[in-house]
Design a protein around this motif. Structure first.
Motif, PDB file in Angstrom:
ATOM      1  N   THR A   2      44.740  40.527  42.179  1.00 44.62           N
ATOM      2  CA  THR A   2      43.359  40.305  41.778  1.00 44.62           C
ATOM      3  C   THR A   2      43.152  40.914  40.414  1.00 44.62           C
ATOM      4  O   THR A   2      43.464  42.091  40.199  1.00 44.62           O
ATOM      5  CB  THR A   2      42.379  40.964  42.769  1.00 44.62           C
ATOM      6  N   ILE A   3      42.652  40.109  39.503  1.00 40.81           N
ATOM      7  CA  ILE A   3      42.352  40.605  38.160  1.00 40.81           C
ATOM      8  C   ILE A   3      40.914  40.221  37.848  1.00 40.81           C
ATOM      9  O   ILE A   3      40.537  39.065  37.961  1.00 40.81           O
ATOM     10  CB  ILE A   3      43.301  40.012  37.103  1.00 40.81           C
ATOM     11  N   VAL A   4      40.124  41.212  37.495  1.00 39.04           N
ATOM     12  CA  VAL A   4      38.755  40.965  37.071  1.00 39.04           C
ATOM     13  C   VAL A   4      38.708  41.251  35.586  1.00 39.04           C
ATOM     14  O   VAL A   4      39.113  42.321  35.136  1.00 39.04           O
ATOM     15  CB  VAL A   4      37.763  41.873  37.830  1.00 39.04           C
ATOM     16  N   LYS A  11      38.257  40.167  22.767  1.00 38.32           N
ATOM     17  CA  LYS A  11      39.273  40.767  23.635  1.00 38.32           C
ATOM     18  C   LYS A  11      38.819  40.730  25.083  1.00 38.32           C
ATOM     19  O   LYS A  11      37.645  40.755  25.394  1.00 38.32           O
ATOM     20  CB  LYS A  11      39.520  42.224  23.230  1.00 38.32           C
ATOM     21  N   TRP A  12      39.822  40.684  25.952  1.00 34.94           N
ATOM     22  CA  TRP A  12      39.580  40.736  27.388  1.00 34.94           C
ATOM     23  C   TRP A  12      40.050  42.090  27.884  1.00 34.94           C
ATOM     24  O   TRP A  12      41.055  42.617  27.442  1.00 34.94           O
ATOM     25  CB  TRP A  12      40.359  39.641  28.107  1.00 34.94           C
ATOM     26  N   ILE A  13      39.353  42.616  28.848  1.00 32.21           N
ATOM     27  CA  ILE A  13      39.715  43.913  29.423  1.00 32.21           C
ATOM     28  C   ILE A  13      39.915  43.715  30.916  1.00 32.21           C
ATOM     29  O   ILE A  13      39.069  43.138  31.610  1.00 32.21           O
ATOM     30  CB  ILE A  13      38.626  44.968  29.178  1.00 32.21           C
ATOM     31  N   VAL A  14      41.058  44.193  31.447  1.00 30.52           N
ATOM     32  CA  VAL A  14      41.315  44.147  32.877  1.00 30.52           C
ATOM     33  C   VAL A  14      40.652  45.379  33.478  1.00 30.52           C
ATOM     34  O   VAL A  14      40.988  46.509  33.145  1.00 30.52           O
ATOM     35  CB  VAL A  14      42.831  44.159  33.164  1.00 30.52           C
ATOM     36  N   SER A  15      39.718  45.142  34.372  1.00 34.95           N
ATOM     37  CA  SER A  15      39.003  46.274  34.949  1.00 34.95           C
ATOM     38  C   SER A  15      39.546  46.664  36.320  1.00 34.95           C
ATOM     39  O   SER A  15      39.483  47.829  36.694  1.00 34.95           O
ATOM     40  CB  SER A  15      37.503  45.963  35.048  1.00 34.95           C
ATOM     41  N   ILE A  16      40.059  45.688  37.074  1.00 35.88           N
ATOM     42  CA  ILE A  16      40.634  45.995  38.385  1.00 35.88           C
ATOM     43  C   ILE A  16      41.965  45.260  38.494  1.00 35.88           C
ATOM     44  O   ILE A  16      42.056  44.058  38.235  1.00 35.88           O
ATOM     45  CB  ILE A  16      39.724  45.527  39.538  1.00 35.88           C
ATOM     46  N   PHE A  17      42.988  45.983  38.894  1.00 34.86           N
ATOM     47  CA  PHE A  17      44.301  45.376  39.130  1.00 34.86           C
ATOM     48  C   PHE A  17      44.810  45.920  40.451  1.00 34.86           C
ATOM     49  O   PHE A  17      45.069  47.109  40.598  1.00 34.86           O
ATOM     50  CB  PHE A  17      45.267  45.731  37.993  1.00 34.86           C
ATOM     51  N   VAL A  18      44.938  45.057  41.447  1.00 34.36           N
ATOM     52  CA  VAL A  18      45.392  45.467  42.764  1.00 34.36           C
ATOM     53  C   VAL A  18      46.805  44.919  42.944  1.00 34.36           C
ATOM     54  O   VAL A  18      47.005  43.730  43.165  1.00 34.36           O
ATOM     55  CB  VAL A  18      44.460  44.940  43.876  1.00 34.36           C
ATOM     56  N   GLU A  19      47.788  45.803  42.838  1.00 41.07           N
ATOM     57  CA  GLU A  19      49.188  45.385  42.845  1.00 41.07           C
ATOM     58  C   GLU A  19      49.688  45.048  44.245  1.00 41.07           C
ATOM     59  O   GLU A  19      50.582  44.220  44.401  1.00 41.07           O
ATOM     60  CB  GLU A  19      50.065  46.483  42.235  1.00 41.07           C
TER      61      GLU A  19
END
Length: 197
Positions: A2-4, A11-19
């Motif tokens: 999941t990438i928000v 620019k884009w910023i990844v705020s949540i990364f659930v590996e």
């Protein structure tokens, strides 16, 4: 996975990364098998065509490429990719086989004046018969032409053409080829229209 993303300016910023929702990645030893990583390069295409001219089967072509490139992971394509490329070549040349044969015969005649060939087409310009004999076969005919065997196969190729070799026997009891022909049918006038001489 999941990438928000949040956009701030350009620019884009990844705020949540659930590996932990991610699937296992392909191991480095298997990544060459992924479709996105496979490609039959121009060099491999030429090499495959040279191998085809030498009647080397596709599985052996791949083995030779693996040896040349230092292993299957370095080839950059699979045996299936090579087979698909060869099939596309066949489709490209489909319908031009008779023309290719005649061009090959003309090329041989230009190189060797002792080479003989003749062909015939019908009113629809369909290839119906041809005959050829090289200089060595014609020389054999002079020496060993006392008995000439003419035998036809029955439509054993994909074109439905009858292959007819003219053979003889040399003084060692070995069969020798004196000439060959392709015929669309077994009508006597088609089969006897050529003289081996």
């Amino acid at each position: 996975m999941t990438i928000v993303k949040q956009q701030r300016g350009s620019k884009w910023i990844v705020s949540i990364f659930v590996e932990n929702h991610n699937h296992c990645l392909t191991t480095p030893s298997k990544v060459h098998l992924l479709r996105s990583h496979r490609n039959v390069s121009a060099a491999k295409k030429i090499l495959a065509e040279f191998f085809s001219q030498a009647n080397i089967p596709t599985c052996q072509k791949m083995r030779l490429m693996e040896i040349d490139y230092g292993g299957p992971e370095n080839v950059g394509c699979t045996e299936r990719d090579i087979r698909n490329y060869e099939q596309s070549l066949k489709e490209l040349h489909k319908g031009h086989d008779a023309e290719t044969l005649i061009l090959s015969f003309k090329s041989e005649k230009a190189k060797n004046s002792g080479f003989f060939f003749d062909n015939e087409v019908d009113v629809n310009n369909k290839f119906i018969r041809c005959f050829w004999s090289d200089v060595v076969s014609r020389r054999y005919l002079d020496f060993f032409g006392d008995v000439v065997v003419f035998d036809t196969t029955y439509n054993t190729n994909k074109y439905g053409m009858i292959f007819a070799p003219f053979t003889g026997v040399n003084n060692h009891g070995q069969s020798i080829i004196l000439g060959c022909g392709f015929f669309s049918d077994e009508k006597t006038n088609h089969l006897c229209g050529y003289s081996v001489n």
